[in-house]
Design a protein around this motif. Structure first.
Motif, PDB file in Angstrom:
ATOM      1  N   ARG A  27      -5.319   0.270  17.600  1.00  0.00           N
ATOM      2  CA  ARG A  27      -6.272   0.815  16.598  1.00  0.00           C
ATOM      3  C   ARG A  27      -6.108   0.372  15.310  1.00  0.00           C
ATOM      4  O   ARG A  27      -4.994   0.438  14.717  1.00  0.00           O
ATOM      5  CB  ARG A  27      -7.165   2.081  17.174  1.00  0.00           C
ATOM      6  N   GLN A  28      -6.896   0.226  14.474  1.00  0.00           N
ATOM      7  CA  GLN A  28      -7.348  -0.490  12.858  1.00  0.00           C
ATOM      8  C   GLN A  28      -7.729   1.191  12.907  1.00  0.00           C
ATOM      9  O   GLN A  28      -8.470   1.596  12.913  1.00  0.00           O
ATOM     10  CB  GLN A  28      -7.427  -1.763  12.728  1.00  0.00           C
ATOM     11  N   MET A  29      -7.005   1.736  11.800  1.00  0.00           N
ATOM     12  CA  MET A  29      -7.397   2.833  11.086  1.00  0.00           C
ATOM     13  C   MET A  29      -7.171   2.926   9.344  1.00  0.00           C
ATOM     14  O   MET A  29      -6.396   1.567   9.293  1.00  0.00           O
ATOM     15  CB  MET A  29      -6.985   4.109  11.333  1.00  0.00           C
ATOM     16  N   LEU A  30      -7.750   4.071   8.718  1.00  0.00           N
ATOM     17  CA  LEU A  30      -6.887   4.367   7.491  1.00  0.00           C
ATOM     18  C   LEU A  30      -6.471   5.496   7.182  1.00  0.00           C
ATOM     19  O   LEU A  30      -6.596   6.354   7.676  1.00  0.00           O
ATOM     20  CB  LEU A  30      -8.562   4.528   6.276  1.00  0.00           C
ATOM     21  N   VAL A  31      -5.831   5.256   6.249  1.00  0.00           N
ATOM     22  CA  VAL A  31      -4.332   6.316   6.123  1.00  0.00           C
ATOM     23  C   VAL A  31      -4.451   6.509   4.117  1.00  0.00           C
ATOM     24  O   VAL A  31      -4.619   5.696   3.588  1.00  0.00           O
ATOM     25  CB  VAL A  31      -2.936   5.530   5.966  1.00  0.00           C
ATOM     26  N   PRO A  32      -4.065   7.785   3.926  1.00  0.00           N
ATOM     27  CA  PRO A  32      -4.655   8.309   2.327  1.00  0.00           C
ATOM     28  C   PRO A  32      -3.764   7.357   2.044  1.00  0.00           C
ATOM     29  O   PRO A  32      -3.055   7.090   2.063  1.00  0.00           O
ATOM     30  CB  PRO A  32      -4.024   9.552   2.775  1.00  0.00           C
ATOM     31  N   TYR A  33      -3.864   7.532   0.686  1.00  0.00           N
ATOM     32  CA  TYR A  33      -3.006   6.492  -0.393  1.00  0.00           C
ATOM     33  C   TYR A  33      -1.787   7.252  -0.988  1.00  0.00           C
ATOM     34  O   TYR A  33      -2.481   8.507  -0.921  1.00  0.00           O
ATOM     35  CB  TYR A  33      -4.414   5.890  -1.543  1.00  0.00           C
ATOM     36  N   ARG A  34      -0.413   7.398  -0.804  1.00  0.00           N
ATOM     37  CA  ARG A  34      -0.028   8.315  -1.885  1.00  0.00           C
ATOM     38  C   ARG A  34       1.095   7.948  -2.515  1.00  0.00           C
ATOM     39  O   ARG A  34       2.145   8.711  -2.923  1.00  0.00           O
ATOM     40  CB  ARG A  34       1.054   8.595   0.356  1.00  0.00           C
ATOM     41  N   GLY A  35       0.720   7.184  -2.691  1.00  0.00           N
ATOM     42  CA  GLY A  35       1.494   6.549  -4.786  1.00  0.00           C
ATOM     43  C   GLY A  35       2.343   5.415  -4.285  1.00  0.00           C
ATOM     44  O   GLY A  35       2.531   4.629  -4.153  1.00  0.00           O
ATOM     45  N   HIS A  36       3.650   5.773  -4.628  1.00  0.00           N
ATOM     46  CA  HIS A  36       4.890   5.360  -5.010  1.00  0.00           C
ATOM     47  C   HIS A  36       5.436   5.438  -3.415  1.00  0.00           C
ATOM     48  O   HIS A  36       5.854   6.753  -3.351  1.00  0.00           O
ATOM     49  CB  HIS A  36       6.049   4.761  -5.994  1.00  0.00           C
ATOM     50  N   ILE A  37       6.658   4.217  -2.354  1.00  0.00           N
ATOM     51  CA  ILE A  37       6.742   4.871  -1.843  1.00  0.00           C
ATOM     52  C   ILE A  37       8.719   5.977  -1.783  1.00  0.00           C
ATOM     53  O   ILE A  37       9.080   6.539  -1.429  1.00  0.00           O
ATOM     54  CB  ILE A  37       7.329   3.707  -0.256  1.00  0.00           C
ATOM     55  N   ALA A  38       8.660   5.709  -3.331  1.00  0.00           N
ATOM     56  CA  ALA A  38       9.989   5.832  -3.399  1.00  0.00           C
ATOM     57  C   ALA A  38      10.043   7.748  -3.309  1.00  0.00           C
ATOM     58  O   ALA A  38      10.910   7.864  -3.486  1.00  0.00           O
ATOM     59  CB  ALA A  38      10.548   4.792  -4.723  1.00  0.00           C
ATOM     60  N   ASP A  39       9.064   7.791  -3.772  1.00  0.00           N
ATOM     61  CA  ASP A  39       8.682   9.281  -4.239  1.00  0.00           C
ATOM     62  C   ASP A  39       8.389   9.477  -2.916  1.00  0.00           C
ATOM     63  O   ASP A  39       9.019  10.863  -2.811  1.00  0.00           O
ATOM     64  CB  ASP A  39       7.828   9.387  -4.805  1.00  0.00           C
ATOM     65  N   THR A  40       8.295   8.844  -1.830  1.00  0.00           N
ATOM     66  CA  THR A  40       8.126  10.118  -0.448  1.00  0.00           C
ATOM     67  C   THR A  40       9.067   9.771  -0.467  1.00  0.00           C
ATOM     68  O   THR A  40       9.666  10.838   0.199  1.00  0.00           O
ATOM     69  CB  THR A  40       6.536   9.534   0.475  1.00  0.00           C
ATOM     70  N   LEU A  41      10.169   9.292  -0.098  1.00  0.00           N
ATOM     71  CA  LEU A  41      11.425   8.650   0.331  1.00  0.00           C
ATOM     72  C   LEU A  41      12.395   9.774  -0.152  1.00  0.00           C
ATOM     73  O   LEU A  41      13.378  10.751   0.408  1.00  0.00           O
ATOM     74  CB  LEU A  41      11.921   7.562  -0.041  1.00  0.00           C
ATOM     75  N   THR A  42      12.240   9.968  -1.747  1.00  0.00           N
ATOM     76  CA  THR A  42      12.928  10.436  -2.819  1.00  0.00           C
ATOM     77  C   THR A  42      12.466  12.339  -1.395  1.00  0.00           C
ATOM     78  O   THR A  42      14.052  13.182  -1.022  1.00  0.00           O
ATOM     79  CB  THR A  42      13.138  11.046  -3.971  1.00  0.00           C
ATOM     80  N   GLU A  43      11.747  12.964  -1.041  1.00  0.00           N
ATOM     81  CA  GLU A  43      10.910  14.042  -1.138  1.00  0.00           C
ATOM     82  C   GLU A  43      11.321  14.505  -0.084  1.00  0.00           C
ATOM     83  O   GLU A  43      12.068  15.204   1.107  1.00  0.00           O
ATOM     84  CB  GLU A  43       9.286  14.156  -0.884  1.00  0.00           C
ATOM     85  N   MET A  44      11.390  13.298   1.610  1.00  0.00           N
ATOM     86  CA  MET A  44      11.464  13.248   2.744  1.00  0.00           C
ATOM     87  C   MET A  44      13.087  13.627   2.817  1.00  0.00           C
ATOM     88  O   MET A  44      14.252  14.319   3.453  1.00  0.00           O
ATOM     89  CB  MET A  44      11.930  12.072   3.224  1.00  0.00           C
ATOM     90  N   GLN A  45      14.260  13.188   1.188  1.00  0.00           N
ATOM     91  CA  GLN A  45      15.527  13.081   1.082  1.00  0.00           C
ATOM     92  C   GLN A  45      15.410  14.344   0.753  1.00  0.00           C
ATOM     93  O   GLN A  45      16.558  15.900   1.463  1.00  0.00           O
ATOM     94  CB  GLN A  45      16.036  12.095  -0.008  1.00  0.00           C
ATOM     95  N   GLN A  46      15.225  15.257  -0.312  1.00  0.00           N
ATOM     96  CA  GLN A  46      15.178  16.869  -0.232  1.00  0.00           C
ATOM     97  C   GLN A  46      14.404  17.763   0.442  1.00  0.00           C
ATOM     98  O   GLN A  46      15.513  18.741   0.586  1.00  0.00           O
ATOM     99  CB  GLN A  46      13.931  16.889  -1.090  1.00  0.00           C
ATOM    100  N   ASP A  47      13.686  17.185   1.402  1.00  0.00           N
ATOM    101  CA  ASP A  47      13.542  18.176   2.626  1.00  0.00           C
ATOM    102  C   ASP A  47      14.560  18.036   3.371  1.00  0.00           C
ATOM    103  O   ASP A  47      14.651  19.708   4.021  1.00  0.00           O
ATOM    104  CB  ASP A  47      12.502  17.575   2.917  1.00  0.00           C
ATOM    105  N   LEU A  48      14.970  17.005   3.751  1.00  0.00           N
ATOM    106  CA  LEU A  48      15.946  17.173   4.813  1.00  0.00           C
ATOM    107  C   LEU A  48      17.276  17.823   4.160  1.00  0.00           C
ATOM    108  O   LEU A  48      18.344  18.227   5.267  1.00  0.00           O
ATOM    109  CB  LEU A  48      16.755  15.306   4.733  1.00  0.00           C
TER     110      LEU A  48
END
Ligand SMILES: NC(=O)C1=CN([C@@H]2O[C@H](COP(=O)(O)OP(=O)(O)OC[C@H]3O[C@@H](n4cnc5c(N)ncnc54)[C@H](OP(=O)(O)O)[C@@H]3O)[C@@H](O)[C@H]2O)C=CC1
Ligand SMILES: Nc1nc2c(ncn2[C@@H]2O[C@H](COP(=O)(O)O)[C@@H](O)[C@H]2O)c(=O)[nH]1
Length: 323
Positions: A271-292
């Protein structure tokens, strides 16, 4: 059989042995290359495009380009190689895909990674394609999916795939479980665990990641790499259109088997849907790395594989308790 999903599991901490989370090494070798974190954006049209692939490759992240603009794939490989970057593409199993492989061979174009991407990967037609690619492009690291059982993992590995992709129906945009009654939706993590008992080669856990901690849980249950769609689709750099509703920003996300993707209502399982806008992917990937890195410290380790040894408890549907 123990049946559980991401929200049903908590990993049990061990004594910390590092002075700072920054000491924890989240890197993973997958195929011929080593990447910063075990995360790959889903090979879907609203998650990855050429520009993002270039940025990910330049910054030591893994990516897999989708296969929904088939005529652009050879140009994509040439473009990546002209920038001295690795090329990672997807293919299907229809007759024209064999012609595409022939064309790559004729033009001496050798992608470093090829992913056979079909809904039901435990199939003789996928096995035929594995044999063909391994014959024609033996140096490409070949990923095949999607699978959901240990039998499938065994057979697809034995056919020659270098890695498998696990997950039938757990995706956010997926309606396979509703339309067909089949899949790993609702027990994806337990299915991953079962598959890991059979796997002798790396597995990608695909679908169902809702929180960063689910990446560590996937690693605990056998994943070398974690494919993420909806949680990465809402970024500035991802291809879906930006949409504002009542002052809130969203991005479009659609299933690869949706009517939107297929352009017709036939065998629709997405299906098609909307997901919340989250800014820059670099910030999310950095957060994923820090959480890991934090996860590795809770595991009492220094490196990603230390997470694979921790104990766990099943806390059915209760990890949000206390929120
Ligand atoms: N991870 C998941 O749970 C799912 C993922 N998807 C994604 O959607 C995209 C489209 O997938 P897909 O429809 O496989 O791609 P294709 O349209 O390329 O189909 C693959 C081929 O397999 C045949 N086929 C036979 N049985 C099945 C079956 N049960 N499911 C799918 N194909 C079958 C198809 O023929 P015919 O079309 O005539 O049947 C077609 O020739 C892919 O990117 C896939 O990853 C889709 C559904 C589930
Ligand atoms: N059943 C379907 N699964 C789909 C479709 N399009 C993509 N996918 C799968 O979902 C994951 C991403 O999951 P998410 O939970 O992180 O959003 C993706 O990698 C595919 O395996 C679809 O149309 N139907």
């Amino acid at each position: 059989m123990e049946v559980f999903d991401y929200e049903d599991i908590q990993l049990i901490p061990n004594k910390n042995i590092i002075k700072s989370r920054s000491e924890a090494d989240t890197s993973v070798k997958f195929g011929p290359k080593t990447f910063k974190i075990p995360v790959v954006p889903a090979n879907m049209e609203t998650v990855i495009n050429d520009e993002l692939a270039v940025w990910l490759a330049q910054n030591d992240y893994f990516y897999i380009m989708h296969r929904f603009q088939p005529e652009k794939r050879e140009g994509f490989i040439k473009m990546m190689h002209s920038k001295d970057l690795y090329a990672s593409i997807s293919v299907g199993i229809k007759p024209e895909e064999y012609e595409f492989i022939d064309q790559l061979v004729a033009d001496n174009q050798k992608p470093e990674y090829i992913t056979i991407d079909v809904a039901h990967g435990h199939s003789d037609y996928v096995i035929q394609m594995i044999h063909y690619i391994k014959e024609q492009l033996p140096d490409s690291f070949l990923i095949a999916g999607n699978l959901g059982t240990p039998e499938a993992v065994r057979e697809i590995e034995n056919a020659g795939a270098d890695a498998t992709k696990i997950g039938i129906g757990p995706g956010k945009a997926c309606i396979t479980k509703l339309k067909t009654g089949f899949g790993t939706g609702g027990w994806q993590l337990a299915a991953l665990r079962l598959c890991s008992k059979a796997a002798r080669k790396p597995m990608i856990a695909d679908g169902g990641i809702r929180f960063n901690g689910d990446i560590a849980k996937s690693v605990r249950f056998g994943a070398s790499m974690v494919m993420i769609g909806s949680l990465l689709a809402g970024h500035e750099e991802t291809p879906g259109n930006l949409i504002s509703i009542d002052g809130k920003k969203y991005k479009q996300y659609w299933g690869s088997a949706s009517e939107r993707q297929k352009g017709a209502y036939r065998n629709v399982e997405g299906r098609q849907m909307l997901v919340p806008y989250r800014g820059h992917i670099a910030d999310t990937l950095t957060e994923m790395q820090q959480d890991l890195q934090s996860s590795i410290s809770y595991a009492g380790g220094r490196k990603l594989s230390d997470i694979t040894k921790v104990d766990y408890v099943i806390v059915k549907n209760s990890i949000m308790n206390g929120d």
